[in-house]
Design a protein around this motif. Structure first.
Motif, PDB file in Angstrom:
ATOM      1  N   HIS A  15       0.868  -1.179   0.000  1.00  0.00           N
ATOM      2  CA  HIS A  15       0.000   0.000   0.000  1.00  0.00           C
ATOM      3  C   HIS A  15       0.903   1.226   0.000  1.00  0.00           C
ATOM      4  O   HIS A  15       1.729   1.407   0.900  1.00  0.00           O
ATOM      5  N   MET A  16       0.734   2.068  -1.013  1.00  0.00           N
ATOM      6  CA  MET A  16       1.588   3.241  -1.161  1.00  0.00           C
ATOM      7  C   MET A  16       1.201   4.329  -0.168  1.00  0.00           C
ATOM      8  O   MET A  16       0.029   4.638   0.014  1.00  0.00           O
ATOM      9  N   ALA A  17       2.226   4.951   0.430  1.00  0.00           N
ATOM     10  CA  ALA A  17       2.014   6.149   1.245  1.00  0.00           C
ATOM     11  C   ALA A  17       2.651   7.350   0.548  1.00  0.00           C
ATOM     12  O   ALA A  17       2.137   8.464   0.602  1.00  0.00           O
ATOM     13  N   SER A  18       3.793   7.108  -0.090  1.00  0.00           N
ATOM     14  CA  SER A  18       4.472   8.110  -0.908  1.00  0.00           C
ATOM     15  C   SER A  18       5.381   7.374  -1.875  1.00  0.00           C
ATOM     16  O   SER A  18       5.338   6.142  -1.955  1.00  0.00           O
ATOM     17  N   GLU A  19       6.235   8.098  -2.579  1.00  0.00           N
ATOM     18  CA  GLU A  19       7.086   7.456  -3.569  1.00  0.00           C
ATOM     19  C   GLU A  19       8.069   6.454  -2.946  1.00  0.00           C
ATOM     20  O   GLU A  19       8.458   5.492  -3.580  1.00  0.00           O
ATOM     21  N   ASP A  20       8.470   6.711  -1.702  1.00  0.00           N
ATOM     22  CA  ASP A  20       9.442   5.792  -1.092  1.00  0.00           C
ATOM     23  C   ASP A  20       8.978   5.234   0.247  1.00  0.00           C
ATOM     24  O   ASP A  20       9.759   4.615   0.962  1.00  0.00           O
ATOM     25  N   THR A  21       7.727   5.437   0.598  1.00  0.00           N
ATOM     26  CA  THR A  21       7.192   4.896   1.843  1.00  0.00           C
ATOM     27  C   THR A  21       6.016   3.978   1.543  1.00  0.00           C
ATOM     28  O   THR A  21       5.099   4.350   0.797  1.00  0.00           O
ATOM     29  N   PHE A  22       6.044   2.790   2.121  1.00  0.00           N
ATOM     30  CA  PHE A  22       5.032   1.783   1.832  1.00  0.00           C
ATOM     31  C   PHE A  22       4.570   1.118   3.125  1.00  0.00           C
ATOM     32  O   PHE A  22       5.309   1.057   4.105  1.00  0.00           O
ATOM     33  N   GLU A  23       3.354   0.604   3.094  1.00  0.00           N
ATOM     34  CA  GLU A  23       2.867  -0.274   4.154  1.00  0.00           C
ATOM     35  C   GLU A  23       2.719  -1.653   3.544  1.00  0.00           C
ATOM     36  O   GLU A  23       2.012  -1.831   2.553  1.00  0.00           O
ATOM     37  N   ILE A  24       3.411  -2.613   4.123  1.00  0.00           N
ATOM     38  CA  ILE A  24       3.431  -3.968   3.568  1.00  0.00           C
ATOM     39  C   ILE A  24       2.632  -4.886   4.480  1.00  0.00           C
ATOM     40  O   ILE A  24       2.928  -5.006   5.674  1.00  0.00           O
ATOM     41  N   GLY A  25       1.618  -5.520   3.930  1.00  0.00           N
ATOM     42  CA  GLY A  25       0.816  -6.475   4.680  1.00  0.00           C
ATOM     43  C   GLY A  25       1.415  -7.865   4.598  1.00  0.00           C
ATOM     44  O   GLY A  25       1.715  -8.354   3.503  1.00  0.00           O
ATOM     45  N   ASP A  26       1.607  -8.470   5.763  1.00  0.00           N
ATOM     46  CA  ASP A  26       2.198  -9.806   5.832  1.00  0.00           C
ATOM     47  C   ASP A  26       1.416 -10.618   6.858  1.00  0.00           C
ATOM     48  O   ASP A  26       1.675 -10.549   8.059  1.00  0.00           O
ATOM     49  N   GLY A  27       0.419 -11.388   6.390  1.00  0.00           N
ATOM     50  CA  GLY A  27      -0.432 -12.141   7.299  1.00  0.00           C
ATOM     51  C   GLY A  27      -1.273 -11.200   8.129  1.00  0.00           C
ATOM     52  O   GLY A  27      -1.943 -10.307   7.601  1.00  0.00           O
ATOM     53  N   ASP A  28      -1.194 -11.352   9.451  1.00  0.00           N
ATOM     54  CA  ASP A  28      -1.995 -10.499  10.329  1.00  0.00           C
ATOM     55  C   ASP A  28      -1.211  -9.287  10.828  1.00  0.00           C
ATOM     56  O   ASP A  28      -1.662  -8.586  11.738  1.00  0.00           O
ATOM     57  N   ARG A  29      -0.062  -9.031  10.237  1.00  0.00           N
ATOM     58  CA  ARG A  29       0.742  -7.874  10.638  1.00  0.00           C
ATOM     59  C   ARG A  29       1.048  -6.970   9.454  1.00  0.00           C
ATOM     60  O   ARG A  29       1.003  -7.400   8.298  1.00  0.00           O
ATOM     61  N   SER A  30       1.334  -5.702   9.747  1.00  0.00           N
ATOM     62  CA  SER A  30       1.723  -4.737   8.722  1.00  0.00           C
ATOM     63  C   SER A  30       3.055  -4.117   9.107  1.00  0.00           C
ATOM     64  O   SER A  30       3.350  -3.917  10.294  1.00  0.00           O
ATOM     65  N   TYR A  31       3.865  -3.791   8.096  1.00  0.00           N
ATOM     66  CA  TYR A  31       5.184  -3.221   8.318  1.00  0.00           C
ATOM     67  C   TYR A  31       5.353  -1.964   7.469  1.00  0.00           C
ATOM     68  O   TYR A  31       4.944  -1.937   6.306  1.00  0.00           O
ATOM     69  N   ILE A  32       5.973  -0.942   8.039  1.00  0.00           N
ATOM     70  CA  ILE A  32       6.255   0.285   7.313  1.00  0.00           C
ATOM     71  C   ILE A  32       7.667   0.209   6.752  1.00  0.00           C
ATOM     72  O   ILE A  32       8.621  -0.148   7.462  1.00  0.00           O
ATOM     73  N   VAL A  33       7.794   0.561   5.479  1.00  0.00           N
ATOM     74  CA  VAL A  33       9.090   0.571   4.809  1.00  0.00           C
ATOM     75  C   VAL A  33       9.335   1.955   4.240  1.00  0.00           C
ATOM     76  O   VAL A  33       8.495   2.474   3.491  1.00  0.00           O
ATOM     77  N   ASN A  34      10.449   2.570   4.600  1.00  0.00           N
ATOM     78  CA  ASN A  34      10.867   3.837   4.018  1.00  0.00           C
ATOM     79  C   ASN A  34      12.225   3.630   3.383  1.00  0.00           C
ATOM     80  O   ASN A  34      13.230   3.486   4.077  1.00  0.00           O
ATOM     81  N   LEU A  35      12.251   3.581   2.052  1.00  0.00           N
ATOM     82  CA  LEU A  35      13.475   3.225   1.346  1.00  0.00           C
ATOM     83  C   LEU A  35      14.531   4.316   1.426  1.00  0.00           C
ATOM     84  O   LEU A  35      15.725   4.018   1.566  1.00  0.00           O
ATOM     85  N   SER A  36      14.149   5.564   1.338  1.00  0.00           N
ATOM     86  CA  SER A  36      15.135   6.646   1.339  1.00  0.00           C
ATOM     87  C   SER A  36      15.822   6.789   2.696  1.00  0.00           C
ATOM     88  O   SER A  36      17.018   7.069   2.783  1.00  0.00           O
ATOM     89  N   LYS A  37      15.072   6.559   3.784  1.00  0.00           N
ATOM     90  CA  LYS A  37      15.636   6.665   5.132  1.00  0.00           C
ATOM     91  C   LYS A  37      16.140   5.326   5.662  1.00  0.00           C
ATOM     92  O   LYS A  37      16.666   5.243   6.766  1.00  0.00           O
ATOM     93  N   ARG A  38      15.953   4.278   4.851  1.00  0.00           N
ATOM     94  CA  ARG A  38      16.361   2.926   5.239  1.00  0.00           C
ATOM     95  C   ARG A  38      15.719   2.516   6.570  1.00  0.00           C
ATOM     96  O   ARG A  38      16.392   2.038   7.484  1.00  0.00           O
TER      97      ARG A  38
END
Length: 377
Positions: free
Chosen positions: A320-343
């Motif tokens: 799920h997109m939040a911005s060009e480099d920030t995403f919310e990734i669904g994995d089973g019953d949990r979600s994870y935030i990924v920010n590629l530019s800030k690692r």
């Protein structure tokens, strides 16, 4: 046949074997018998045994002679080996099989391709705190001074006195315990469920996964939970490993692989053992160097293979997109935030291993970028 005649015959047969066994040092007793029969000799089992030992002594020297030459050999190695060290080192000991016995103590690291990289070895009369202290003292003297900015981590099977020894010599080092050797857990607390939750707790990259696994262990067997809870988490739980080290190993398998790799040298005279290991190291590392010269990618073959597996695993997740480099990734019953530019990666796997996790991989692939560009291992 009198004793003198028997010894003469044995000496004659040994001389015939020397040239053959130089080319075939691992020749079996059956092979020796076949060779001697070519000269019209029908040797007994005792004659084969004596002949083979005499030939080996001629080629390799006796165990006693070999030990007498060890000091000069050690000095030669000191003068010709450059100083180097790796921040993640596994230590182990294995018994020698010669008439003098002894234990081979080893220090083994991992290279960029996750292949064993031998650093140091020594032969001692036994394995205890004193011999390990001696080993670590010279390990520090030979490789030191060590960079204090790099977290030095030692992996071991918790052998006799090993951790007590390095805590004296390297008080700032972090110790990891091989999860397969956490003493008595498997024998005291058997069961498939306990085992699976134990490994989940050990391998979880974040505190949430660790807590869930430990809660399950507590529900099944509170004594097992208490046992594990007393062990410092830094020694066996991934989620608290140093993010600077970029190494997520929870077992000491690579040092045990080294012991298997040593093979038949464990029964050789001491000088044949140490010089044979040196030559074997040189041969292995030279082949590795030649292979490395042919690589065109920025990452090693095993890391590339691992990234392929991670890429395939990422396809089973939702993005799920939040911005060009920030995403919310669904994995089973949990979600994870990924920010590629800030690692920033919620699951913690990238910070510990230095390799993009399956959650980050999905965002990287979505942006049509290469996973290898995000590797820090």
């Amino acid at each position: 046949m009198d004793k003198h005649c028997a010894e003469t015959t044995s000496d004659w047969m040994a001389k015939k074997l020397v040239g053959i066994m130089r080319d075939h040092p691992n020749m079996t007793s059956k092979g020796v018998e076949v060779e001697l029969r070519k000269y019209g000799v029908k040797p007994s089992k005792m004659q084969i045994f004596r002949t083979k030992n005499k030939a080996l002594n001629e080629i390799e020297g006796t165990h006693a002679e070999s030990y007498s030459k060890l000091p000069s050999y050690a000095e030669l190695l000191r003068n010709n080996n450059p100083n180097s060290c790796r921040p993640f080192v596994g230590f182990d000991g294995c018994f020698l099989k010669g008439p003098f016995g002894g234990v081979l103590l080893t220090a083994v690291a991992l290279d960029a391709n996750n292949s064993i990289f031998p650093i140091a070895f020594a032969v001692t009369e036994c394995e205890n705190k004193d011999t390990w202290r001696w080993f670590f003292y010279y390990f520090q003297e030979f490789f030191g001074p060590l960079d204090n900015n790099i977290p030095l981590t030692f992996m071991s099977d918790r052998q006799k006195g090993l951790n007590l020894a390095y805590e004296e010599i390297f008080p700032d080092a972090t110790g990891r315990h091989c999860c397969r050797h956490i003493s008595n857990f498997k024998s005291q607390f058997p069961g498939i469920l306990l085992k699976s939750f134990f490994w989940k707790a050990a391998k979880s990259y974040d505190v949430v996964g660790y807590n869930e696994a430990m809660a399950s262990i507590k529900d099944i067997n509170i004594a097992a939970w208490r046992y594990l809870d007393k062990i410092p988490r830094s020694s066996w739980c991934r989620y608290v490993f140093s993010s600077e080290l970029k190494c997520d190993h929870v077992t000491n398998n690579f040092t045990e692989s080294f012991n298997n790799w040593v093979g038949d040298f464990r029964g050789k005279p001491i000088l044949t053992l140490v010089d044979g290991l040196r030559r074997k190291f040189m041969k292995k590392l030279h082949k590795r160097y030649q292979k490395g010269c042919t690589l065109t990618a920025n990452i090693t073959p095993r890391i590339a293979e691992k990234l392929t597996q991670i890429s395939q695993a990422s396809r089973k997740r939702e993005i799920h997109m939040a911005s060009e480099d920030t995403f919310e990734i669904g994995d089973g019953d949990r979600s994870y935030i990924v920010n590629l530019s800030k690692r920033i990666y919620d699951c913690g796997a990238f910070q510990i291993s230095g390799i993009p996790c399956k959650h980050a991989a999905l965002g990287i692939i979505y942006r049509r970028e290469k996973l290898e560009h995000y590797c820090e291992a």
